[in-house]
Design a protein around this motif. Structure first.
Motif: not given
Lengths: 451, 451
Positions: B433-436, B416-419, B354-357, B440-441
Motif C-alpha cells: 500500500k506504499y502511498p507513492i 514510478l508505479y513499477t518501481t 493521483g492521490r493516496n493516503e 501512481a496506480e
C-alpha cells in the motif's frame, strides 16, 4: 464447476496485490483468490507481534480491500492443478476452472533436518501462520531463556523483540556478522553493537553443533563446545519457496526450487504466472539467481503480474530484484539497496566505494539528532551506482528508497552528486553536508574515502 | 596586493560549499572566502533558535570544515569589484586580486516600505544575521503578543516556534492559504489545521492595512478592519537577492534583481560565477524565472560552480530549480517537489493527478503511526512526473526526496508505479500500500483519484 477468469493461489502480500491489481486493470474479468489461512499476517510485521504490537491480531491484513476491489475470496487449500484442463481441485473437494492462474504460494521456514535435536519440543520456527505464532507466543510467556539460530532480518528482529519483553536472548550466527546478506561487515558491526547494548547476547562466526534436551529443549551446544541453556529455540535460517503444487503440475523450477518466470512473471505456461517468494528471482545487478525474499519485491512483482495478465506491456516488466532492505534496532534504522561491496567484488565488479557520516537533523544540536551514515558502491567502468547502505534514525527507511531509486534508474555517481535534494532542520541532514551527496563526492574526487 | 586563484564573496551555504568544492576539485588553486559576518547561521535552522534550539549559538555553521579544506577565510566586507582589473576592495581598505570570482552574497528580507507603520519600533524581520536575531530573541522575552505577516516557510516556522514558547501568535497571510508557493490548497489546509490546533491564530486571505502605534508597535490593522493587538510584528514577506555589488560591477541582473547565470553558474563574465540566493534561477519544470530561494538549491548550485571553476563538464550542469521543500509542524512533516497542480495548470500543462493516503508505519496499529498522504502531478502528454506533495511523520523529509529524484530523472508515472521500494514496519508504509505507488496506480488506471 465454477469458472473464473483469474484465480490466484495464496493470499499474503503477493497474492493479494496480484489479485487486486489484476481486477483493477481488467475490471470485466472475474478474479478469485484462494488461500488456506483464514487470516494472513503482514509478513514484515511478524517479529513485532512478540513485543511492540503484543498481539498477532494487530498484524492481520484486513480482507476489506480485496472485497472492495471486487475480488472473490475462498478459504481453502488447492491440492491439484491440471494445466491441460485448466482446472484446480481444493482440499474441500471443489473444482474451479481458470483462464489465467497466478501462483503466490509463498515460502516456509527452512528446516535443518540434519541438525541434531531440531525436532525437540520447544524448537520453533517463524512461519507466516497466525495460529502457530499465537501458540508459541503463549508458550514464551512462561519461558525465560531463548536461543535464536540464524541472524538474518527475521532472526535479528525476533531477538530484539524478545529481548524487549524481558527474555534472556542469545542469537547465534555461523557467518562472521549478522545481516550479512544485506550489509557489509562495517555496517553489520554497528548493528551488532546496538543489539548487544540492548541486551541480546550474540555469538557470531560459530555453528550450532546440536540442540540437546530430553524430549524438550534444554540447551544449544555450539561447535566450539559452548553450551547455552535454553527454554526454547527459534530457528530462523531462511525460507524456502512453497512450490510442490507448481512442480506437481509440471511447471519448471530453478535450482533454488523456485518457479521459473520471465520478466512478465509468466511461467513456461503462458496462462500461468508466479509471484512473490515462490517465484524465481534474478538479481538486478549481478543477474544471478537470488534467494532473497522480500514482501516489497513480492508486491512489485505482483503488480507487474496483475497488469500483464491479459495485455503485455513492454514498460511493465520486472527488471530483477533490487533488494531494498530496511530494519530498525531500537531507534536506529538500517537500510541497504542493490549489492554490498563484498557481493559486488565476488560477482566480478571492479568497484569504487564512498562513505560519509553526518547527522539526520541539522544543526546536529537539535534534540533527537541521530548519526547518519551512507556507503555507496559504484561500478568502476560505467560509474553507475550498484549498491548503497545507510544507518540513521527513523528516516533511514525512506533514505534507502532514495538510493534504491538511483540504482534502478542506473544513475552515475556524478548524476547523484549533482542531484538536488530537499532538506529541513527537523527532518534531514544539512544541504551542505547531506551524506548521500558527500559520499558521492568522495568517489567523484577519487580521493579515497575514510571509513 | 594579495592574489588568490579563487575568491568567494559570502559565507552562508552557497559560499561555503562553492569554496570547499572548488578547493576539493582544484587542490592546487588558492581559495579565499570573504564574508561580513563573524558567524554564519545554518539558514534553515533560524526559525528554531526561538524555541527548539533556544539559542543562535547552536545554529552556527562551524568554520572548521573550511579551514580543514584548505580555504582561507577573511571577515570583511567587499565594497567594490573591478572586473577589468580583477581586483576587489574591502571595507577595511584591503585589495585582493582574483582569477575566478564567485558571488554568493545571499538575500535579505523584503521590506514593505509601502506598508504604513512598518518602520515602527518592534517591527522585525528575519535576516540571516546572528547579532540582529539575538537582539530580537532577547526582546521577545518580555513580549506576549506577536503578529507574523507572511505565511511562507519562514513565517509559518517562526510562528510555530514562538507559539511553542508560549507567545500569543497571530499569522496573517494575504493569499487564501499558508505555504501557497509549495503546496496546493488541499495540502496547505491540512498544515493550517495543525498549526491552528497547536495554538497559532491564523488570518488568511486578508491583507494588512497598516501597523499602528505611537513610536512602538501597538497593533496590526487588517484590510477588513480587524485590529490585532501586538507587542511585536515579524515581517516574513520573502527575501530579495543581495546584488548591488554585482550590479555596480556591471554584471547583468534579471527582472527579479538576481545575477544572470548559465547552467555552469557563470555570469556574462566567464571568470565570474554566482550561486545561491543572489543568482538567477529557472524552474526545472516551467523553465520560467523563479524567485524560490532554498539552501538546498544553493548548495547544489555551489557544488556545480566549484566543479566548473576551471574545467567545464557537460555532466555537471545545473538543470534548473526542482524546488524540493520540506517542513514540520509539530510531529507532522510536509514535503513538496517540482510544481503544484495549480502552478502546472497556470504554466500551461495539461495534468493528471493521483492521490493516496496511507500510514507511515505498518501495520498501522504500531505506536507512533502517522498518516501519510501523497499527491502526484503528472504531465498528460508525456506522462512524466512534474510535481509531488507529501504529508507524513518524520520520514516525510526523505519521502519527498524519493519523489524529487523521480522528477529529476524525468520518470514517467508508469516507471514510478513499477518501481521497487524497500519497506519496514517501523520505518515505512506497507509494500502492498506504499502511498507513492498507490498514487501512481490511480493515475495509470485513469480512474480518477479520490481526494
Amino acid at each position: 464447476m465454477k469458472k473464473f477468469d483469474v484465480i490466484v493461489i495464496g493470499g499474503s502480500a503477493a497474492g493479494l496485490v496480484s489479485a487486486m491489481t489484476g481486477k483493477a486493470h481488467y475490471p470485466d474479468k472475474s478474479v478469485l483468490l484462494i488461500r488456506k489461512e483464514k487470516d494472513a499476517l503482514v509478513p514484515c510485521g511478524i517479529p513485532y507481534i512478540f513485543g511492540t504490537l503484543d498481539s498477532s491480531d494487530k498484524d492481520v491484513i484486513p480482507l476489506g480491500g480485496l472485497k472492495k476491489a471486487g475480488v472473490e475470496f475462498k478459504q481453502d487449500e488447492v491440492v491439484d492443478v491440471n494445466r491441460e484442463e485448466k482446472v484446480l481441485k481444493t482440499a474441500s473437494g471443489e473444482e474451479f476452472q481458470y483462464d489465467k492462474l497466478v501462483f503466490a504460494t509463498g515460502s516456509t521456514p527452512y528446516k535443518p533436518t540434519w541438525l541434531k535435536g531440531s525436532d525437540l519440543e520447544n524448537v520453533f520456527s517463524i512461519p507466516k501462520d497466525k495460529i502457530y505464532l499465537d501458540a508459541i507466543k503463549e508458550k514464551f510467556n512462561s519461558m525465560k531463556k531463548i536461543v535464536v539460530i540464524g541472524a538474518g532480518f527475521i532472526g535479528v528482529e525476533v531477538s530484539d523483540e524478545l529481548n524487549k519483553i524481558g527474555k534472556n536472548v542469545t542469537l547465534v550466527e555461523v557467518l562472521p556478522t549478522i545481516l550479512g546478506r544485506a550489509f557489509d561487515v562495517e555496517i553489520a558491526e554497528r548493528a551488532q553493537e546496538i543489539l548487544v547494548k540492548r541486551g541480546v547476547s550474540l555469538k557470531t562466526g560459530v555453528a550450532v553443533k546440536e540442540i540437546v534436551g530430553d524430549g524438550k529443549v534444554e540447551a544449544v551446544v555450539l561447535e566450539n563446545g559452548e553450551r547455552i541453556e535454553a527454554d526454547a529455540v527459534v530457528l530462523s535460517m531462511g525460507y524456502r519457496p512453497n512450490t510442490k503444487l507448481a512442480a506437481d503440475s509440471g511447471l519448471e523450477l530453478n535450482k533454488l526450487g523456485a518457479i521459473r518466470v520471465d520478466s512478465y512473471l509468466r511461467t513456461d505456461d503462458k496462462d500461468v504466472l508466479a509471484v512473490g517468494d515462490c517465484a524465481a528471482k534474478v538479481d538486478f545487478i549481478t543477474r544471478k539467481s537470488t534467494p532473497i525474499m522480500l514482501a516489497s519485491t513480492a508486491a512489485a512483482e505482483a503488480r507487474m503480474a496483475g497488469m500483464n495478465l491479459y495485455n503485455l506491456s513492454i514498460v511493465r516488466t520486472f527488471i530483477g530484484t533490487v533488494a531494498i532492505f530496511s530494519t530498525a534496532i531500537g531507534e536506529i534504522g538500517f537500510g541497504a539497496a542493490g549489492v554490498t561491496e563484498e557481493e559486488a567484488k565476488r560477482s566480478g565488479f571492479e568497484v569504487m566505494v564512498g562513505r560519509n557520516e553526518g547527522v539526520d537533523k541539522h544543526p546536529g544540536t537539535l534534540p533527537g539528532t541521530k548519526k547518519q551514515f551512507v556507503k555507496l558502491i559504484v561500478a568502476k567502468d560505467s560509474e553507475i551506482i550498484i549498491g548503497a547502505e545507510v544507518i540513521g534514525g527513523e528516516s533511514a527507511g525512506e533514505l534507502i528508497n532514495v538510493l534504491g531509486l538511483a540504482i534502478q534508474n542506473r544513475m552515475t555517481v556524478t548524476e547523484l552528486y549533482t542531484t538536488q535534494i530537499g532538506t529541513h532542520p527537523l527532518l534531514s541532514s544539512a544541504p551542505t553536508k547531506y551524506p548521500i551527496i558527500k559520499a558521492a563526492e568522495c568517489i567523484v574526487l577519487r580521493k579515497g574515502c575514510k571509513k
